[in-house]
Design a protein around this motif. Structure first.
Motif, PDB file in Angstrom:
ATOM      1  N   UNK A 115      14.022 -12.944 -10.752  1.00 43.17           N
ATOM      2  CA  UNK A 115      14.837 -11.809 -10.305  1.00 43.17           C
ATOM      3  C   UNK A 115      16.284 -11.895 -10.760  1.00 43.17           C
ATOM      4  N   UNK A 116      16.864 -13.080 -10.565  1.00 45.01           N
ATOM      5  CA  UNK A 116      18.318 -13.201 -10.734  1.00 45.01           C
ATOM      6  C   UNK A 116      18.693 -13.645 -12.137  1.00 45.01           C
ATOM      7  N   UNK A 117      18.033 -14.682 -12.640  1.00 44.62           N
ATOM      8  CA  UNK A 117      18.227 -15.057 -14.039  1.00 44.62           C
ATOM      9  C   UNK A 117      19.332 -16.062 -14.302  1.00 44.62           C
ATOM     10  N   UNK A 118      20.179 -16.351 -13.331  1.00 41.20           N
ATOM     11  CA  UNK A 118      21.190 -17.410 -13.475  1.00 41.20           C
ATOM     12  C   UNK A 118      20.968 -18.419 -12.358  1.00 41.20           C
ATOM     13  N   UNK A 119      21.348 -19.673 -12.610  1.00 40.24           N
ATOM     14  CA  UNK A 119      21.163 -20.727 -11.615  1.00 40.24           C
ATOM     15  C   UNK A 119      21.990 -20.429 -10.357  1.00 40.24           C
ATOM     16  N   UNK A 120      21.584 -21.106  -9.250  1.00 44.66           N
ATOM     17  CA  UNK A 120      22.222 -20.876  -7.944  1.00 44.66           C
ATOM     18  C   UNK A 120      23.724 -21.161  -7.954  1.00 44.66           C
ATOM     19  N   UNK A 121      24.425 -20.517  -7.044  1.00 47.87           N
ATOM     20  CA  UNK A 121      25.822 -20.860  -6.756  1.00 47.87           C
ATOM     21  C   UNK A 121      25.806 -22.232  -6.085  1.00 47.87           C
ATOM     22  N   UNK A 122      26.726 -23.130  -6.490  1.00 45.30           N
ATOM     23  CA  UNK A 122      26.824 -24.430  -5.808  1.00 45.30           C
ATOM     24  C   UNK A 122      28.126 -24.473  -5.030  1.00 45.30           C
ATOM     25  N   UNK A 123      28.030 -24.771  -3.721  1.00 45.04           N
ATOM     26  CA  UNK A 123      29.240 -24.907  -2.909  1.00 45.04           C
ATOM     27  C   UNK A 123      29.270 -26.303  -2.278  1.00 45.04           C
ATOM     28  N   UNK A 124      30.397 -26.984  -2.461  1.00 49.45           N
ATOM     29  CA  UNK A 124      30.561 -28.342  -1.952  1.00 49.45           C
ATOM     30  C   UNK A 124      31.164 -28.288  -0.554  1.00 49.45           C
TER      31      UNK A 124
ATOM     32  N   UNK B 154       4.717 -34.093 -11.988  1.00 48.33           N
ATOM     33  CA  UNK B 154       5.719 -33.031 -12.150  1.00 48.33           C
ATOM     34  C   UNK B 154       5.076 -31.662 -12.319  1.00 48.33           C
ATOM     35  N   UNK B 155       5.635 -30.663 -11.639  1.00 50.32           N
ATOM     36  CA  UNK B 155       5.129 -29.287 -11.705  1.00 50.32           C
ATOM     37  C   UNK B 155       6.304 -28.321 -11.877  1.00 50.32           C
ATOM     38  N   UNK B 156       6.243 -27.453 -12.884  1.00 50.98           N
ATOM     39  CA  UNK B 156       7.273 -26.408 -13.029  1.00 50.98           C
ATOM     40  C   UNK B 156       6.842 -25.196 -12.219  1.00 50.98           C
ATOM     41  N   UNK B 157       7.810 -24.538 -11.564  1.00 50.62           N
ATOM     42  CA  UNK B 157       7.471 -23.441 -10.651  1.00 50.62           C
ATOM     43  C   UNK B 157       8.548 -22.358 -10.696  1.00 50.62           C
ATOM     44  N   UNK B 158       8.160 -21.122 -10.353  1.00 48.50           N
ATOM     45  CA  UNK B 158       9.136 -20.036 -10.385  1.00 48.50           C
ATOM     46  C   UNK B 158      10.018 -20.060  -9.140  1.00 48.50           C
ATOM     47  N   UNK B 159      11.289 -19.717  -9.297  1.00 53.54           N
ATOM     48  CA  UNK B 159      12.151 -19.442  -8.142  1.00 53.54           C
ATOM     49  C   UNK B 159      12.826 -18.104  -8.440  1.00 53.54           C
ATOM     50  N   UNK B 160      13.627 -17.596  -7.519  1.00 52.19           N
ATOM     51  CA  UNK B 160      14.285 -16.317  -7.776  1.00 52.19           C
ATOM     52  C   UNK B 160      15.430 -16.451  -8.778  1.00 52.19           C
ATOM     53  N   UNK B 161      15.916 -17.695  -9.029  1.00 51.13           N
ATOM     54  CA  UNK B 161      17.028 -17.859  -9.989  1.00 51.13           C
ATOM     55  C   UNK B 161      16.473 -18.094 -11.390  1.00 51.13           C
ATOM     56  N   UNK B 162      15.921 -19.295 -11.626  1.00 53.91           N
ATOM     57  CA  UNK B 162      15.258 -19.607 -12.895  1.00 53.91           C
ATOM     58  C   UNK B 162      14.057 -20.495 -12.550  1.00 53.91           C
TER      59      UNK B 162
ATOM     60  N   UNK C 210      24.019  -7.232 -12.451  1.00 56.63           N
ATOM     61  CA  UNK C 210      22.761  -7.950 -12.161  1.00 56.63           C
ATOM     62  C   UNK C 210      21.818  -7.868 -13.365  1.00 56.63           C
ATOM     63  N   UNK C 211      21.850  -6.748 -14.084  1.00 58.17           N
ATOM     64  CA  UNK C 211      20.981  -6.600 -15.259  1.00 58.17           C
ATOM     65  C   UNK C 211      21.431  -7.542 -16.373  1.00 58.17           C
TER      66      UNK C 211
END
Ligand code: AMP
Ligand code: MG
Length: 356
Positions: free
Chosen positions: A184-193, A36-44, A305-306
């Motif tokens: 950058x964003x700080x909140x998890x991704x939008x999920x669309x079903x 397991x590896x933790x990594x940065x994304x633009x959300x969290x 966004x801030x």
């Protein structure tokens, strides 16, 4: 387990610096070997494992202390990789990918046989996202193309927006943490079903309903998300848990600015008499008016966004400062405010007070 911490700078990676590339190669190898590896994304920050290896998914649940009925999002780096993990790709998925990938949008699609049920929490559907963070993309490629990754926090804690919060939660529990600075964003991704009759938002995020409407026509929103009295479970299994929660008690306060300030200051004074610390999440329009022990100003009310970027950081800071009672201004509204309110309401266990 000893957790290795490495730094990979997006700019150095872009400039072709060998050290960054080498570090990601090593991280990718850990995933291929089932680690397991933790990594940065633009959300969290994400906690990654090989999405096609059931043992890796089990390890992710164990490291987070996450209930195993809460499915993981598979992160890919190339659109052609969608074919292997999705049974039938609808046209709408390509339309959305065209506009929003790489980026903070997760799509729910019918899963193929390649995807183990351990990764989807037993569901026949799979969640897929292509992140835009350059370190994440390169890491996913090095890892073999399919990285299952929930947020890299212990279950129930706010999602990590900085590597130091990943270290706080995951040190000793995973093989490696890639530090790629703040998100950058700080909140998890939008999920669309995309598996139902009409596309439906299961989790609001930076990509708003209004943005999705432009591409697909009318998109619906899971009605249980904002209905506080709903008896029905949310459609994304993870949304039912009280997540994103700080240690202390958080309450949202809605009303005129005057009423909000006076209510929060009264409460601060009561808590102070009992020897407890109070924290506030407010906006720059209210600077200097709160008497709480710890006042976090997210920026202007207009700058959503801030607010989004700093929300989880503030909740973590309150924990570090031993703040027992927290109050947040309400950010009710459309667009990205839906995502901010959704996370705040969850962190507050839906406690909202209206004052006049
Ligand atoms: P996290 O990765 O921690 O942001 O959590 C992933 C979120 O995606 C959780 O709320 C899950 O319930 C949701 N999710 C993942 N896969 C599916 C799926 N197949 N159907 C519905 N929701 C999903
Ligand atoms: Mg999470």
């Amino acid at each position: 387990m000893k957790t290795k911490l490495i730094r990979v700078d997006a700019q150095e990676l872009h400039d072709g610096k060998n050290e960054s590339r080498e570090a990601l190669r090593e991280a990718g190898e850990i995933i291929r070997q089932g680690g397991l590896v933790a990594f940065p994304t633009e959300t969290v920050y994400g906690l990654g494992g090989d999405a096609l290896n059931p043992e890796s998914s089990k390890k992710i649940y164990a490291a987070k202390g996450r209930p195993s009925d809460n499915p993981l999002i598979i992160h890919i780096a190339d659109i052609k990789d969608l074919e292997k993990i999705v049974k039938e790709i609808p046209q709408s998925a390509y339309q959305l990918a065209d506009v929003f990938w790489p980026g903070p949008l997760t799509m729910i699609l019918p899963k193929s046989e390649e995807v183990p049920y351990q990764t989807t929490g037993g569901l026949n559907t799979v969640a897929v996202r292509m992140p835009s963070h350059p370190v994440a993309l390169e890491f996913i490629r090095e890892a073999g193309g399919y990285v299952a990754a929930p947020s890299a926090n212990l279950s129930g804690k706010p999602s990590p927006t900085k590597a130091k919060y990943v270290v706080q939660d995951m040190d000793g529990r995973i093989d490696m943490i890639i530090d790629g600075d703040g998100v950058d964003i700080g909140l998890e991704s939008t999920i669309v079903d995309l598996t139902g009759d009409k596309p439906m938002i299961l989790r609001p995020g930076y990509i708003t309903k209004e943005m999705l409407d432009i591409v697909l026509g009318q998109v619906e929103t899971d009605p249980t998300l904002f209905d506080l009295d709903s008896k029905e479970a949310p459609k994304a299994p993870g949304m039912k848990y009280r997540h994103y929660a700080p240690k202390g008690e958080l309450v949202l306060v809605e009303g005129s600015p005057e009423a909000v300030v006076s209510y929060i200051n009264e409460q601060t004074s009561l808590h102070r008499q009992q020897g407890e610390k109070t924290g506030v999440i407010g906006t720059s329009e209210m600077t200097g008016r709160y008497e709480a022990d710890s006042v976090k100003i997210a920026g202007s009310r207009e700058d959503e966004t801030a607010i989004a970027r700093q929300l989880y950081t503030f909740l973590r800071e309150f924990d570090d400062e031993d703040v027992a009672y927290m109050y947040a201004e309400s950010f009710a509204g459309t667009g990205m405010r839906q995502a901010i309110m959704n996370r705040l309401l969850k962190a507050a266990g839906h406690k909202i007070i209206k004052v006049n």
